[in-house]
Design a protein around this motif. Sequence first.
Motif, PDB file in Angstrom:
ATOM      1  N   ARG A 156       0.813  -1.214   0.000  1.00  0.00           N
ATOM      2  CA  ARG A 156       0.000   0.000   0.000  1.00  0.00           C
ATOM      3  C   ARG A 156       0.844   1.260   0.000  1.00  0.00           C
ATOM      4  N   TYR A 157       1.921   1.256   0.818  1.00  0.00           N
ATOM      5  CA  TYR A 157       2.706   2.478   0.992  1.00  0.00           C
ATOM      6  C   TYR A 157       4.064   2.449   0.272  1.00  0.00           C
ATOM      7  N   GLY A 158       4.413   1.312  -0.305  1.00  0.00           N
ATOM      8  CA  GLY A 158       5.673   1.222  -1.029  1.00  0.00           C
ATOM      9  C   GLY A 158       6.902   1.329  -0.150  1.00  0.00           C
ATOM     10  N   VAL A 159       6.852   0.724   1.038  1.00  0.00           N
ATOM     11  CA  VAL A 159       7.983   0.748   1.968  1.00  0.00           C
ATOM     12  C   VAL A 159       8.656  -0.628   1.995  1.00  0.00           C
ATOM     13  N   PRO A 160       9.933  -0.702   2.374  1.00  0.00           N
ATOM     14  CA  PRO A 160      10.658  -1.973   2.342  1.00  0.00           C
ATOM     15  C   PRO A 160      10.125  -3.023   3.317  1.00  0.00           C
ATOM     16  N   GLY A 161       9.700  -2.583   4.499  1.00  0.00           N
ATOM     17  CA  GLY A 161       9.200  -3.523   5.491  1.00  0.00           C
ATOM     18  C   GLY A 161      10.293  -4.392   6.076  1.00  0.00           C
ATOM     19  N   ALA A 162       9.894  -5.380   6.864  1.00  0.00           N
ATOM     20  CA  ALA A 162      10.843  -6.263   7.541  1.00  0.00           C
ATOM     21  C   ALA A 162      11.671  -7.070   6.547  1.00  0.00           C
ATOM     22  N   ARG A 163      11.035  -7.483   5.474  1.00  0.00           N
ATOM     23  CA  ARG A 163      11.750  -8.280   4.464  1.00  0.00           C
ATOM     24  C   ARG A 163      12.844  -7.450   3.808  1.00  0.00           C
ATOM     25  N   GLY A 164      12.510  -6.225   3.401  1.00  0.00           N
ATOM     26  CA  GLY A 164      13.501  -5.368   2.764  1.00  0.00           C
ATOM     27  C   GLY A 164      14.630  -5.003   3.708  1.00  0.00           C
ATOM     28  N   GLU A 165      14.298  -4.730   4.970  1.00  0.00           N
ATOM     29  CA  GLU A 165      15.318  -4.419   5.973  1.00  0.00           C
ATOM     30  C   GLU A 165      16.321  -5.559   6.079  1.00  0.00           C
ATOM     31  N   ALA A 166      15.820  -6.771   6.139  1.00  0.00           N
ATOM     32  CA  ALA A 166      16.710  -7.939   6.262  1.00  0.00           C
ATOM     33  C   ALA A 166      17.536  -8.140   5.000  1.00  0.00           C
ATOM     34  N   GLN A 167      16.893  -8.084   3.849  1.00  0.00           N
ATOM     35  CA  GLN A 167      17.586  -8.340   2.585  1.00  0.00           C
ATOM     36  C   GLN A 167      18.689  -7.336   2.316  1.00  0.00           C
ATOM     37  N   HIS A 168      18.567  -6.139   2.860  1.00  0.00           N
ATOM     38  CA  HIS A 168      19.602  -5.116   2.686  1.00  0.00           C
ATOM     39  C   HIS A 168      20.646  -5.136   3.804  1.00  0.00           C
ATOM     40  N   GLY A 169      20.613  -6.175   4.632  1.00  0.00           N
ATOM     41  CA  GLY A 169      21.628  -6.309   5.674  1.00  0.00           C
ATOM     42  C   GLY A 169      21.372  -5.488   6.918  1.00  0.00           C
ATOM     43  N   PRO A 171      20.186  -2.292   7.564  1.00  0.00           N
ATOM     44  CA  PRO A 171      20.881  -0.989   7.598  1.00  0.00           C
ATOM     45  C   PRO A 171      20.497  -0.113   8.788  1.00  0.00           C
ATOM     46  N   HIS A 172      19.246  -0.181   9.232  1.00  0.00           N
ATOM     47  CA  HIS A 172      18.844   0.663  10.365  1.00  0.00           C
ATOM     48  C   HIS A 172      19.446   0.179  11.677  1.00  0.00           C
ATOM     49  N   VAL A 173      19.767  -1.091  11.748  1.00  0.00           N
ATOM     50  CA  VAL A 173      20.457  -1.626  12.929  1.00  0.00           C
ATOM     51  C   VAL A 173      21.931  -1.229  12.900  1.00  0.00           C
ATOM     52  N   ILE A 174      22.564  -1.457  11.754  1.00  0.00           N
ATOM     53  CA  ILE A 174      24.012  -1.255  11.631  1.00  0.00           C
ATOM     54  C   ILE A 174      24.393   0.221  11.587  1.00  0.00           C
ATOM     55  N   HIS A 175      23.627   1.030  10.868  1.00  0.00           N
ATOM     56  CA  HIS A 175      24.025   2.421  10.634  1.00  0.00           C
ATOM     57  C   HIS A 175      23.306   3.440  11.522  1.00  0.00           C
ATOM     58  N   ILE A 176      22.292   3.011  12.241  1.00  0.00           N
ATOM     59  CA  ILE A 176      21.546   3.954  13.082  1.00  0.00           C
ATOM     60  C   ILE A 176      21.503   3.512  14.545  1.00  0.00           C
ATOM     61  N   ALA A 177      20.922   2.345  14.831  1.00  0.00           N
ATOM     62  CA  ALA A 177      20.727   1.929  16.226  1.00  0.00           C
ATOM     63  C   ALA A 177      22.049   1.685  16.947  1.00  0.00           C
ATOM     64  N   LEU A 178      22.932   0.880  16.362  1.00  0.00           N
ATOM     65  CA  LEU A 178      24.194   0.563  17.037  1.00  0.00           C
ATOM     66  C   LEU A 178      25.086   1.795  17.207  1.00  0.00           C
ATOM     67  N   PRO A 179      25.277   2.630  16.175  1.00  0.00           N
ATOM     68  CA  PRO A 179      26.078   3.843  16.388  1.00  0.00           C
ATOM     69  C   PRO A 179      25.491   4.765  17.460  1.00  0.00           C
ATOM     70  N   THR A 180      24.164   4.884  17.506  1.00  0.00           N
ATOM     71  CA  THR A 180      23.536   5.713  18.535  1.00  0.00           C
ATOM     72  C   THR A 180      23.815   5.154  19.918  1.00  0.00           C
ATOM     73  N   LEU A 181      23.696   3.853  20.062  1.00  0.00           N
ATOM     74  CA  LEU A 181      23.952   3.183  21.337  1.00  0.00           C
ATOM     75  C   LEU A 181      25.399   3.388  21.778  1.00  0.00           C
TER      76      LEU A 181
END
Length: 291
Positions: A156-169, A171-181
């Motif tokens: 409906r919204y054209g977003v990657p979702g959980a599948r896209g997040e995983a398939q791209h490695g 990125p929000h975990v590696i480049h956002i959450a962990l560096p912030t932590l």
Amino acid sequence: MIWNDAIQCSHYLSQLAVAALIEEAELTPKPGLVDQQNSGAHTDLTLEMMIRSAQALQTTFANIAYIAFQREPSQQLREEIAKIGRCGEKVMFETTGGINTHKGAIWALGLLVASAAMHKPGTPSKEIASTAGRIASYPDRYAPQQMSNGLKVQQRYGVPGARGEAQHGFPHVIHIALPTLHKARQNNIPETLARIDALISLIAYLDDTCILHRGGMEALITAKKLAKAIISVGGVSTSEGWNGLLQLDQELLTRNASPGGSADLLAAALFLDRLYQETANQSNKCVTMTM
């Protein structure tokens, strides 16, 4: 921690995955989410239920690690992991009386557990996430032909979702959450607040399908805007940031929206963070002892 065989590896990684889920659930306060204060936007959930659900998944994560131990990404492995994951979902629903507590987390952490089992202890988080992405990129030919809420939102919204997040490695975990932590820790911010900052950073930049499903695009835009405002004033360790956190929570509750996708990725970040810290430290000790 240096694992010598698949059994030792699977036991260790499954314990770590369950611990990450429980630590995420117990983190307080979290906007719109179940925590030690309340159930957020989830009137059908409790913290006790979240913990029981996480504990019930230990065998699922152990089985995933066991079959992935020292293997390479492949179509067959992808489908073996998916089969175990679907069994894990059944266990989850049996534990919770049919309520979805950790379906997204089974997907994300299942892939990361599998990838970790394929690598040597002490492997950097980015490499583990990248390999998890390679696994996720194989199609599951035996997946049930039904449209989940997440897939409906993606279309409906054209977003990657959980599948896209995983398939791209992840990125929000590696480049956002962990560096912030890690940055928060370097600035001597208390661990609880550092983890909340990591969650806020995810809400600020992730197209969270859980928010979209429950509140639509307007809720997502509002949540992102408020989360970025918290970041701009220095995070929740500041008085302005703390007030912003309370405002974000109230806004999500008003819209009956919950950043469940961000919570799943926070658990993934906590898993990778602890895994690298413990295995890298142990590997260094072993090297020192043999010199």
